[in-house]
Design a protein around this motif. Structure first.
Motif, PDB file in Angstrom:
ATOM      1  N   LEU A   1      16.310   5.464  16.398  1.00 57.87           N
ATOM      2  CA  LEU A   1      15.385   4.390  16.040  1.00 57.87           C
ATOM      3  C   LEU A   1      15.730   3.741  14.707  1.00 57.87           C
ATOM      4  O   LEU A   1      14.918   3.012  14.138  1.00 57.87           O
ATOM      5  CB  LEU A   1      13.953   4.940  16.001  1.00 57.87           C
ATOM      6  CG  LEU A   1      13.451   5.544  17.317  1.00 57.87           C
ATOM      7  CD1 LEU A   1      12.048   6.101  17.153  1.00 57.87           C
ATOM      8  CD2 LEU A   1      13.473   4.497  18.433  1.00 57.87           C
TER       9      LEU A   1
ATOM     10  N   ARG B   1      13.319   3.816  11.694  1.00 57.80           N
ATOM     11  CA  ARG B   1      11.990   3.185  11.801  1.00 57.80           C
ATOM     12  C   ARG B   1      10.870   4.174  11.511  1.00 57.80           C
ATOM     13  O   ARG B   1       9.878   3.826  10.861  1.00 57.80           O
ATOM     14  CB  ARG B   1      11.839   2.564  13.193  1.00 57.80           C
ATOM     15  CG  ARG B   1      10.468   2.023  13.519  1.00 57.80           C
ATOM     16  CD  ARG B   1      10.009   0.941  12.556  1.00 57.80           C
ATOM     17  NE  ARG B   1       8.593   0.676  12.746  1.00 57.80           N
ATOM     18  CZ  ARG B   1       7.608   1.347  12.170  1.00 57.80           C
ATOM     19  NH1 ARG B   1       7.879   2.338  11.334  1.00 57.80           N
ATOM     20  NH2 ARG B   1       6.353   1.040  12.409  1.00 57.80           N
TER      21      ARG B   1
ATOM     22  N   ALA C   1       6.969   3.927  17.617  1.00 56.60           N
ATOM     23  CA  ALA C   1       7.652   3.309  16.478  1.00 56.60           C
ATOM     24  C   ALA C   1       7.406   1.806  16.411  1.00 56.60           C
ATOM     25  O   ALA C   1       7.673   1.172  15.375  1.00 56.60           O
ATOM     26  CB  ALA C   1       9.150   3.592  16.548  1.00 56.60           C
ATOM     27  N   LYS C   2       6.891   1.222  17.476  1.00 53.13           N
ATOM     28  CA  LYS C   2       6.591  -0.219  17.478  1.00 53.13           C
ATOM     29  C   LYS C   2       5.275  -0.541  16.776  1.00 53.13           C
ATOM     30  O   LYS C   2       4.968  -1.706  16.527  1.00 53.13           O
ATOM     31  CB  LYS C   2       6.562  -0.735  18.915  1.00 53.13           C
ATOM     32  CG  LYS C   2       7.909  -0.593  19.636  1.00 53.13           C
ATOM     33  CD  LYS C   2       7.805  -0.996  21.109  1.00 53.13           C
ATOM     34  CE  LYS C   2       9.141  -0.776  21.822  1.00 53.13           C
ATOM     35  NZ  LYS C   2       9.061  -1.098  23.284  1.00 53.13           N
TER      36      LYS C   2
ATOM     37  N   GLN D   1       9.365  12.528  26.510  1.00 53.42           N
ATOM     38  CA  GLN D   1      10.510  11.826  25.953  1.00 53.42           C
ATOM     39  C   GLN D   1      10.291  10.324  26.081  1.00 53.42           C
ATOM     40  O   GLN D   1       9.869   9.826  27.130  1.00 53.42           O
ATOM     41  CB  GLN D   1      11.779  12.225  26.710  1.00 53.42           C
ATOM     42  CG  GLN D   1      13.062  11.629  26.170  1.00 53.42           C
ATOM     43  CD  GLN D   1      13.515  12.273  24.879  1.00 53.42           C
ATOM     44  OE1 GLN D   1      13.092  13.372  24.564  1.00 53.42           O
ATOM     45  NE2 GLN D   1      14.368  11.593  24.134  1.00 53.42           N
ATOM     46  N   GLY D   2      10.548   9.607  25.008  1.00 54.11           N
ATOM     47  CA  GLY D   2      10.331   8.169  24.990  1.00 54.11           C
ATOM     48  C   GLY D   2       9.060   7.754  24.280  1.00 54.11           C
ATOM     49  O   GLY D   2       8.901   6.576  23.922  1.00 54.11           O
TER      50      GLY D   2
ATOM     51  N   GLU E   1      15.624  11.851  19.335  1.00 53.19           N
ATOM     52  CA  GLU E   1      15.021  10.571  19.722  1.00 53.19           C
ATOM     53  C   GLU E   1      14.819   9.681  18.506  1.00 53.19           C
ATOM     54  O   GLU E   1      15.110   8.475  18.543  1.00 53.19           O
ATOM     55  CB  GLU E   1      13.696  10.792  20.447  1.00 53.19           C
ATOM     56  CG  GLU E   1      13.062   9.485  20.912  1.00 53.19           C
ATOM     57  CD  GLU E   1      11.812   9.685  21.766  1.00 53.19           C
ATOM     58  OE1 GLU E   1      11.125   8.675  22.034  1.00 53.19           O
ATOM     59  OE2 GLU E   1      11.525  10.839  22.163  1.00 53.19           O
ATOM     60  N   VAL E   2      14.347  10.262  17.417  1.00 51.70           N
ATOM     61  CA  VAL E   2      14.081   9.476  16.210  1.00 51.70           C
ATOM     62  C   VAL E   2      15.374   8.962  15.588  1.00 51.70           C
ATOM     63  O   VAL E   2      15.409   7.866  15.011  1.00 51.70           O
ATOM     64  CB  VAL E   2      13.251  10.312  15.211  1.00 51.70           C
ATOM     65  CG1 VAL E   2      13.205   9.647  13.838  1.00 51.70           C
ATOM     66  CG2 VAL E   2      11.830  10.496  15.743  1.00 51.70           C
TER      67      VAL E   2
ATOM     68  N   THR F   1       9.722   6.432  20.708  1.00 51.10           N
ATOM     69  CA  THR F   1      10.339   5.106  20.744  1.00 51.10           C
ATOM     70  C   THR F   1       9.275   4.024  20.845  1.00 51.10           C
ATOM     71  O   THR F   1       9.363   2.970  20.200  1.00 51.10           O
ATOM     72  CB  THR F   1      11.311   5.008  21.923  1.00 51.10           C
ATOM     73  OG1 THR F   1      12.323   6.019  21.773  1.00 51.10           O
ATOM     74  CG2 THR F   1      11.962   3.642  21.991  1.00 51.10           C
ATOM     75  N   GLU F   2       8.252   4.275  21.636  1.00 53.34           N
ATOM     76  CA  GLU F   2       7.159   3.309  21.785  1.00 53.34           C
ATOM     77  C   GLU F   2       6.211   3.339  20.590  1.00 53.34           C
ATOM     78  O   GLU F   2       5.752   2.290  20.127  1.00 53.34           O
ATOM     79  CB  GLU F   2       6.405   3.571  23.085  1.00 53.34           C
ATOM     80  CG  GLU F   2       7.249   3.372  24.340  1.00 53.34           C
ATOM     81  CD  GLU F   2       7.860   1.988  24.413  1.00 53.34           C
ATOM     82  OE1 GLU F   2       7.110   1.001  24.190  1.00 53.34           O
ATOM     83  OE2 GLU F   2       9.080   1.879  24.665  1.00 53.34           O
TER      84      GLU F   2
END
Length: 321
Positions: free
Chosen positions: A185, A188, A157-158, A150-151, A181-182, A154-155
Motif C-alpha cells: 500500500l 498509506r 486504507a482508502k 485478506q484485502g 498486505e500493508v 487495502t480497502e
C-alpha cells in the motif's frame, strides 16, 4: 491530525481499582505519568488492558480528561472505541474526542464480527462511518475474535484519516500476512503489533511499532527495543527481549482473560500499584500466577529499575488534583 501514530511504542496501560471496584485515581495518575516518562509515543486508554468495556461512558470520558491533565502535553492520548453497533460507536468516538482524545482505536463490532467470513464492505462501512465523524487519526483493530479477510486493509486504507492497524490476532502467520498486505500500500497505513507474546518478532517481520498492553510496564526498555529493531540492531534488541519476552508470554498465557490481573501484579511487585484488583466479574489473580511471575522476575533480573515503566526510579510528573 498532526500526531504520528504509525511507529514507535504506544502503551496501553492497565487501570487501577480500589478493593470496592471504584477507580483508584491517585494511583492511576502517578502511574500513567511514569509510563509517559518512559518515552511512549502515545498512551492508549479505554482499551481491553484498561478494562474499557467495564467502564461507564462517564468513566471513559473521565479517564481521557484526567490522563490529558496529568500528562500536560508530554505525549498524545488515544482512546479505544468499544461498541457493538455503529451508532453507538460514532457517539463514543465523538464523546472521547470531546474529552480530549488525540486519536482513536476502533474495536471490532462484537458479536457482529465474530461469525466468519466477515464481509469486507461491512468492515469498511463500519470504520468509515466512525472515522468520518471525527477529525483525529483512527486505528483499526484486528483481533483473534474478528479475523479480517485478506484485502480488508487495502480497502480500509482508502479512509483518509485511518492511519494504522493494530494486529492482535496472536497468530504469527496472520501477522506475516497483514504486514505483506500493508507493504503493498506504499506506506498509506502502518502495522502496529498488538501481539504481546512476540512483540520483537512482529517488528522484525515489518510492523513499524507497537500498540501494546505489555508496554504498561518496562515502557522505557520496550521503547529502546523498538528503536534498536528499527535500525537493524537485532542482537541488541534481543538482549532486551530475552529478558522481557518470558514475562510477556507468562502474562498473556491461557486463560488470556487473566493478563490484566497478572500485569497489575507485575506493577504491584514493582511498587507502582498498591494492589492487583480488576473489576468483577474478572477473577482475582491465582497463587500459581503470582508464584510464576515471582520466579520470572528472579530468573531474568527484572527487579532492576531499568524495567520500571520510566526505566528508573525517580519522582513522577505531578498528578492532577
Amino acid at each position: 491530525m498532526s500526531n504520528d501514530f504509525t511507529s514507535g511504542v504506544i502503551a496501553a496501560p492497565v487501570l487501577p481499582f480500589h478493593d470496592d471496584g471504584t477507580i483508584d485515581w491517585p494511583s492511576y495518575e502517578t502511574y500513567i505519568a511514569q509510563v509517559a516518562e518512559g518515552g511512549a509515543r502515545a498512551i492508549a486508554m479505554n482499551m481491553a488492558a484498561s478494562e474499557g468495556g467495564s467502564l461507564t461512558p462517564d468513566e471513559q470520558s473521565q479517564v481521557i480528561r484526567r490522563t490529558k491533565s496529568v500528562l500536560d502535553g508530554a505525549c498524545p492520548v488515544i482512546s479505544g472505541v468499544l461498541s457493538g453497533y455503529t451508532i453507538g460507536a460514532v457517539a463514543t468516538a465523538k464523546r472521547m474526542v470531546d474529552a480530549g482524545a488525540d486519536g482513536l482505536v476502533i474495536f471490532p463490532s462484537l458479536p457482529t464480527f465474530i461469525p466468519k467470513p466477515i464481509p469486507i464492505d461491512m468492515l469498511v462501512e463500519f470504520h468509515a462511518d466512525i472515522a468520518a465523524a471525527v477529525d483525529v487519526p483512527v486505528i483499526a483493530f484486528q483481533t483473534s475474535n474478528s479475523d479480517y479477510p485478506q484485502g480488508t486493509l487495502t480497502e480500509l486504507a482508502k479512509i483518509p484519516n485511518l492511519v494504522a492497524v493494530k494486529d492482535a490476532a496472536f497468530s504469527f502467520e496472520k501477522a506475516s500476512a497483514i504486514v505483506d498486505e500493508v507493504k503493498g500500500l506504499n506506506g498509506r497505513i502502518a502495522v502496529l503489533t498488538g501481539n504481546d507474546t512476540f512483540i520483537l518478532e512482529n517488528m522484525l517481520l515489518g510492523a513499524s511499532g507497537a500498540l501494546i498492553g505489555f508496554a504498561g510496564t518496562a515502557t522505557a526498555a520496550l521503547v529502546r527495543m523498538q528503536e534498536l529493531a528499527a535500525k537493524g540492531a537485532i542482537t541488541e534488541a534481543y538482549a532486551i527481549w530475552f529478558k522481557l519476552g518470558p514475562l510477556a508470554r507468562l502474562c498473556w498465557t491461557a486463560p488470556l482473560r487473566d493478563y490484566r490481573v497478572r500485569m497489575k501484579y507485575v506493577l504491584m511487585r514493582q511498587g507502582i500499584l498498591p494492589n492487583c484488583v480488576a473489576r468483577k466479574p474478572q477473577p482475582a489473580i491465582t497463587q500459581a500466577d503470582r508464584d510464576a511471575i515471582d520466579r520470572c522476575f528472579e530468573a531474568h533480573g527484572l527487579d532492576d529499575p531499568a524495567y520500571l515503566p520510566a526505566g528508573r526510579r525517580r519522582a513522577p510528573l505531578k498528578a492532577a488534583s
